[in-house]
Design a protein around this motif. Structure first.
Motif, PDB file in Angstrom:
ATOM      1  N   PHE A   1       0.720  -1.134  -0.065  1.00  0.00           N
ATOM      2  CA  PHE A   1       0.002   0.193  -0.253  1.00  0.00           C
ATOM      3  C   PHE A   1       0.911   1.247   0.056  1.00  0.00           C
ATOM      4  O   PHE A   1       2.069   1.408   0.811  1.00  0.00           O
ATOM      5  N   LEU A   2       0.594   2.020  -0.798  1.00  0.00           N
ATOM      6  CA  LEU A   2       1.367   3.493  -0.788  1.00  0.00           C
ATOM      7  C   LEU A   2       0.364   4.531  -1.142  1.00  0.00           C
ATOM      8  O   LEU A   2      -0.603   4.233  -1.681  1.00  0.00           O
ATOM      9  N   ALA A   3       0.731   5.914  -1.039  1.00  0.00           N
ATOM     10  CA  ALA A   3      -0.026   7.080  -1.608  1.00  0.00           C
ATOM     11  C   ALA A   3       0.856   7.688  -2.583  1.00  0.00           C
ATOM     12  O   ALA A   3       1.980   7.507  -2.569  1.00  0.00           O
ATOM     13  N   ALA A   4       0.134   8.155  -3.700  1.00  0.00           N
ATOM     14  CA  ALA A   4       0.976   8.664  -4.763  1.00  0.00           C
ATOM     15  C   ALA A   4       0.014   9.951  -5.268  1.00  0.00           C
ATOM     16  O   ALA A   4      -1.173   9.768  -5.312  1.00  0.00           O
ATOM     17  N   PRO A   5       0.591  10.738  -5.908  1.00  0.00           N
ATOM     18  CA  PRO A   5      -0.055  11.996  -6.502  1.00  0.00           C
ATOM     19  C   PRO A   5      -0.640  11.367  -7.956  1.00  0.00           C
ATOM     20  O   PRO A   5      -0.042  10.753  -8.580  1.00  0.00           O
TER      21      PRO A   5
ATOM     22  N   GLY B   1      -2.214  15.325  -9.322  1.00  0.00           N
ATOM     23  CA  GLY B   1      -1.809  15.549  -7.948  1.00  0.00           C
ATOM     24  C   GLY B   1      -2.643  15.121  -6.850  1.00  0.00           C
ATOM     25  O   GLY B   1      -2.001  15.009  -5.755  1.00  0.00           O
ATOM     26  N   ALA B   2      -3.826  14.954  -7.014  1.00  0.00           N
ATOM     27  CA  ALA B   2      -4.830  14.481  -6.089  1.00  0.00           C
ATOM     28  C   ALA B   2      -4.024  13.379  -5.356  1.00  0.00           C
ATOM     29  O   ALA B   2      -3.307  12.458  -5.973  1.00  0.00           O
ATOM     30  N   ALA B   3      -4.155  13.142  -3.805  1.00  0.00           N
ATOM     31  CA  ALA B   3      -3.595  12.348  -3.191  1.00  0.00           C
ATOM     32  C   ALA B   3      -4.491  10.895  -3.385  1.00  0.00           C
ATOM     33  O   ALA B   3      -5.544  10.961  -2.899  1.00  0.00           O
ATOM     34  N   LEU B   4      -3.864   9.904  -3.845  1.00  0.00           N
ATOM     35  CA  LEU B   4      -4.460   8.612  -4.020  1.00  0.00           C
ATOM     36  C   LEU B   4      -3.809   7.539  -3.545  1.00  0.00           C
ATOM     37  O   LEU B   4      -2.572   7.353  -3.574  1.00  0.00           O
ATOM     38  N   LEU B   5      -4.758   6.609  -3.084  1.00  0.00           N
ATOM     39  CA  LEU B   5      -4.198   5.235  -2.506  1.00  0.00           C
ATOM     40  C   LEU B   5      -4.073   4.280  -3.598  1.00  0.00           C
ATOM     41  O   LEU B   5      -4.986   4.277  -4.349  1.00  0.00           O
TER      42      LEU B   5
ATOM     43  N   GLU C   1      -0.102  -1.971  -4.844  1.00  0.00           N
ATOM     44  CA  GLU C   1       0.765  -2.806  -5.758  1.00  0.00           C
ATOM     45  C   GLU C   1       0.617  -4.144  -5.806  1.00  0.00           C
ATOM     46  O   GLU C   1       0.986  -4.266  -4.512  1.00  0.00           O
TER      47      GLU C   1
ATOM     48  N   HIS D   1     -10.818   6.741  -0.664  1.00  0.00           N
ATOM     49  CA  HIS D   1     -10.941   5.167  -0.453  1.00  0.00           C
ATOM     50  C   HIS D   1     -10.120   4.593   0.718  1.00  0.00           C
ATOM     51  O   HIS D   1      -8.965   5.310   0.983  1.00  0.00           O
ATOM     52  N   ARG D   2     -10.464   3.734   1.478  1.00  0.00           N
ATOM     53  CA  ARG D   2     -10.099   3.205   2.579  1.00  0.00           C
ATOM     54  C   ARG D   2     -10.175   1.693   2.249  1.00  0.00           C
ATOM     55  O   ARG D   2     -11.085   0.990   1.895  1.00  0.00           O
ATOM     56  N   VAL D   3      -8.923   0.900   2.728  1.00  0.00           N
ATOM     57  CA  VAL D   3      -8.948  -0.305   2.707  1.00  0.00           C
ATOM     58  C   VAL D   3      -8.970  -0.563   4.325  1.00  0.00           C
ATOM     59  O   VAL D   3      -8.189  -0.280   5.395  1.00  0.00           O
TER      60      VAL D   3
END
Lengths: 227, 227
Positions: free
Chosen positions: B175-179, B193-197, B200, B221-223
């Motif tokens: 799990f990571l966050a990326a723009p 650029g929005a912060a997305l979960l 991979e 979104h939440r896991v």
């Protein structure tokens, strides 16, 4: 020597993966498998239980055991003490408590902790450091009344003190992404709005919510596990 | 009636949580516990194994069993088929394949799949929809040579086809966050650029990497799982 349950689990799993028993197929009864492999029925039961826990098969009383149509893919996630996580990367761990006050519990957190809104809880923020650089920013609400003994956070981070001292009963865990707000950006030394991985954790003791933690990780942080 | 291993696990767990045996304490030997509770030694063994799997105790050959100093907190994560995840929220699932071509495998993905850089793999992007709105953007590399049979993605999303048809051997999950990049932003209808979960996932079959998937989720979104 007869098979142990782990061996039998592996053997049955291999037959399922080889599609000898395709998705949805009924697999032989426990007694039959026990006879086929020359093992105790308890051994078969334990092997099937393990496969069922992993979502490979579905067991129904009377209807028998079937190979799952859509095998669930489950992963085990280990939630590390942050100090050990940092040390595991070969860095020196440190922490700095950046805020510590009794404050009324905000509505959203109260709901997650199953406590009353506005209840006076201890609110702490902590900066976790790896080799002196920001590693994670922690925003924690702590129900002191739920602690089994007087807390002393002088030597240990709250995270580690709780793991070591507070019996663990259960909790909720979530992963999400969020843009760094002003506080997180300042703490982690990133631009406001940076995409950060956040973990939200609530733990419960016998008398309700013990703590609620938002952990904001530095950009690039990954939580990894194996399937 | 004598205790089952789950009951015994619960009983021993309760004694540990009550600090009758504090962190680091040696707990009684299997034979002793079996005698104390009037159960078979195998029952004790199974209960202790389960507590050890959950990180509550540490078992060492000869040295005996101790209560963990820092009990690991482990969670089970269920990785759902996306269709079921969407339907579980009461929405209608749909998907649209937005790209499908054979392309040379980029270096970074090749490394994660343990395959050669530049190998020709099928590259697919899929937009998963909930009630017709973007739910997740999937960027997938697929090793067609590793599939056990001819693939047909007409009726099922690749995600679901693989779960149903490809034997599962193991894999990595992160799990990571990326723009959001340009492609993700366009697909998910969010600002770049929005912060997305992002999740991979790499799965491996008997002959190496089968597929590599980046799943970009809509903001918010939440896991979720339980501890």
């Amino acid at each position: 020597m007869s098979l142990g349950w782990e061996d039998l689990r592996e053997t049955i799993g291999a037959r399922i993966r080889a599609r000898e028993w395709p998705p949805g197929a009924l697999i032989p009864a426990e007694a039959q498998l026990a006879a086929d492999y020359g093992v105790a029925r308890a051994t078969v039961n334990r092997a099937l239980q393990s496969l069922a826990e992993d979502g490979v098969i579905e067991r129904r009383k009377r209807a028998g055991t079937r190979v799952a149509e859509l095998p669930a893919r489950r992963a085990r996630l280990e939630i590390p003490v942050i100090r050990l996580e940092v040390e595991g990367r070969g860095a020196a761990y440190g922490f700095r408590v950046t805020h510590d006050a009794e404050e009324p519990l905000p509505a959203e957190i109260a709901q997650r902790m199953r406590l009353a809104e506005g209840a006076p809880l201890r609110h702490l923020t902590t900066l976790h450091l790896a080799d002196g650089a920001p590693h994670a920013h922690e925003d924690r609400w702590l129900n002191m009344a739920a602690l089994p003994q007087a807390a002393d956070f002088a030597g240990l981070s709250v995270n580690e003190w709780l793991v070591a001292h507070v019996p663990f009963q259960g909790g909720d865990l979530a992963f999400l992404a969020a843009p760094a707000g002003a506080a997180e950006a300042a703490a982690l030394e990133v631009a406001p709005g940076a995409a950060l991985l956040v973990t939200e954790r609530v733990t419960f003791g016998p008398e309700g919510g013990i703590t609620h933690v938002l952990l904001w990780h530095r950009p690039g942080h990954r939580v990894e596990t194996t399937l």
